[in-house]
Design an enzyme around this catalytic site. Structure first.
Site, PDB file in Angstrom:
ATOM      1  CG  ASP A 183     -14.135   7.849 -50.701  1.00  0.00           C
ATOM      2  OD1 ASP A 183     -13.939   6.656 -51.003  1.00  0.00           O
ATOM      3  OD2 ASP A 183     -15.263   8.387 -50.685  1.00  0.00           O
ATOM      4  CG  ASN A 191     -21.214   5.478 -60.917  1.00  0.00           C
ATOM      5  OD1 ASN A 191     -20.964   6.075 -61.960  1.00  0.00           O
ATOM      6  ND2 ASN A 191     -20.306   4.800 -60.251  1.00  0.00           N
ATOM      7  CG  HIS A 196     -21.690   2.744 -64.406  1.00  0.00           C
ATOM      8  ND1 HIS A 196     -20.995   2.666 -63.220  1.00  0.00           N
ATOM      9  CD2 HIS A 196     -22.778   1.943 -64.248  1.00  0.00           C
ATOM     10  CE1 HIS A 196     -21.609   1.856 -62.385  1.00  0.00           C
ATOM     11  NE2 HIS A 196     -22.709   1.393 -62.988  1.00  0.00           N
ATOM     12  CG  ASP A 200     -16.584   5.417 -66.562  1.00  0.00           C
ATOM     13  OD1 ASP A 200     -16.562   4.993 -65.395  1.00  0.00           O
ATOM     14  OD2 ASP A 200     -16.832   4.700 -67.553  1.00  0.00           O
ATOM     15  CD  GLU A 226     -16.275   5.440 -54.392  1.00  0.00           C
ATOM     16  OE1 GLU A 226     -17.126   5.365 -53.494  1.00  0.00           O
ATOM     17  OE2 GLU A 226     -16.094   4.538 -55.243  1.00  0.00           O
TER      18      GLU A 226
END
Length: 315
Positions: A183, A191, A196, A200, A226
């Protein structure tokens, strides 16, 4: 006056007409004898296999099959010759015959095999249709359905299916299997602050780190958001911990967001669990890896923890 039956109508067609129909069919047609020798092929069949009709006539049917399938095909032919059915179709989304062209390339074929009799014994007629393009299209659809579009690795659906098979194999072999759940720490803040697009990029860069370490040679997937997951068949606790720690260190020292002109510090937490005989279910392994991941997060993040049975240990 009653209309004549279909068979009566067909009986009026002479051999020349039948020959023209066969010769001009788009599907390939091949006739072979009981010994597997090609007696006849129409031009469409010759085109399929990149040979002329004269070149194919008289050759064994093995000529148009990949070498690895030739022995098994002889057994299938012998079984069909003695079997109770006179017709068989092979060719679907998952099943097809593999043909072998003169240049060594392979093609996917749907085939209807018919058994009949000639003056010299049984004759087999194969009606062949090229399914190569259809199967390539189907394979691409399946790949897209099983791939996470952002990171390019397996998605959750594909992982569950493939991991179940690996677990079964390890169970049969009484070999260990490890699972690691990763994680990305503080991903939501990335973010929120950078948008975003940067988020990404971070996802893709992290996936590339795991692939560079070789986790995709085991079984790697984006679990969701994530979170990433890997199952490592035949892996011991020491190996799985070493791999998880290697991923953690790489993330710690690398800057993220390069495609966006950034060099963001990131860290990752990981939870590891191992089943010595692969005798737990996939859900149980995921549950234990998740408990270990929770412990790594609660312990300060940027660390690896293990869950062995019901015992959690910080690595």
């Amino acid at each position: 006056m009653a209309r004549s039956s279909f068979n009566e109508q067909a009986s009026r067609l002479d051999g020349e007409v039948y020959g023209k129909i066969v010769a001009e069919m788009e599907d390939g047609i091949i006739a072979i004898d009981a010994h597997g020798k090609i007696l006849y092929c129409n031009p469409s069949a010759a085109t399929l296999f990149q040979q002329s009709t004269d070149e194919l006539a008289g050759q064994p049917i093995d000529t148009i099959l990949p070498p690895r399938f030739r022995h098994a095909h002889r057994d299938h032919l012998a079984g069909f010759m003695k079997g109770p059915v006179d017709a068989k179709y092979m060719g679907s989304r998952k099943s097809f015959i593999v043909g072998y062209r003169a240049d060594g390339t392979e093609i996917s074929l749907g085939a209807t095999i018919l058994r009949t009799s000639g003056s010299d014994g049984p004759i087999f007629i194969a009606v062949l249709r090229d399914l190569t393009e259809r199967h390539q299209h189907q394979s691409e659809l399946e790949r897209l359905a099983n791939t996470d579009p952002l990171s390019g690795i397996n998605n959750r659906r594909a992982f569950v299916d493939l991991a179940g098979r690996e677990l079964e194999r390890c169970r049969r072999n009484h070999s260990p299997v490890a699972m690691v759940l990763f994680d990305l720490d503080g991903f939501k803040a990335i973010n929120d602050r950078y948008g975003h697009d940067v988020g990404d990029t971070v996802i893709c860069e992290f996936a590339n780190i795991m692939k560079s370490i070789g986790l995709d040679n085991d079984l790697l997937a984006r679990w969701g958001g994530e979170e990433f997951i890997a199952i490592m068949p035949d892996a011991t606790l020491d190996r799985s911990l070493a791999v998880a720690e290697l991923v953690r260190r790489n993330v710690e020292v690398l800057g993220f967001g390069a495609a966006n002109g950034l060099s963001l510090p990131m860290s990752v937490s990981a939870g590891v669990t191992v089943s010595q005989d692969a005798n737990e279910s996939l859900d149980e392994l995921v549950r234990r890896a998740d408990l270990a991941l929770y412990a790594a997060k609660a312990g300060g993040r940027n660390r690896v923890a293990t869950q062995i049975g019901e015992t959690t240990v910080a690595a």
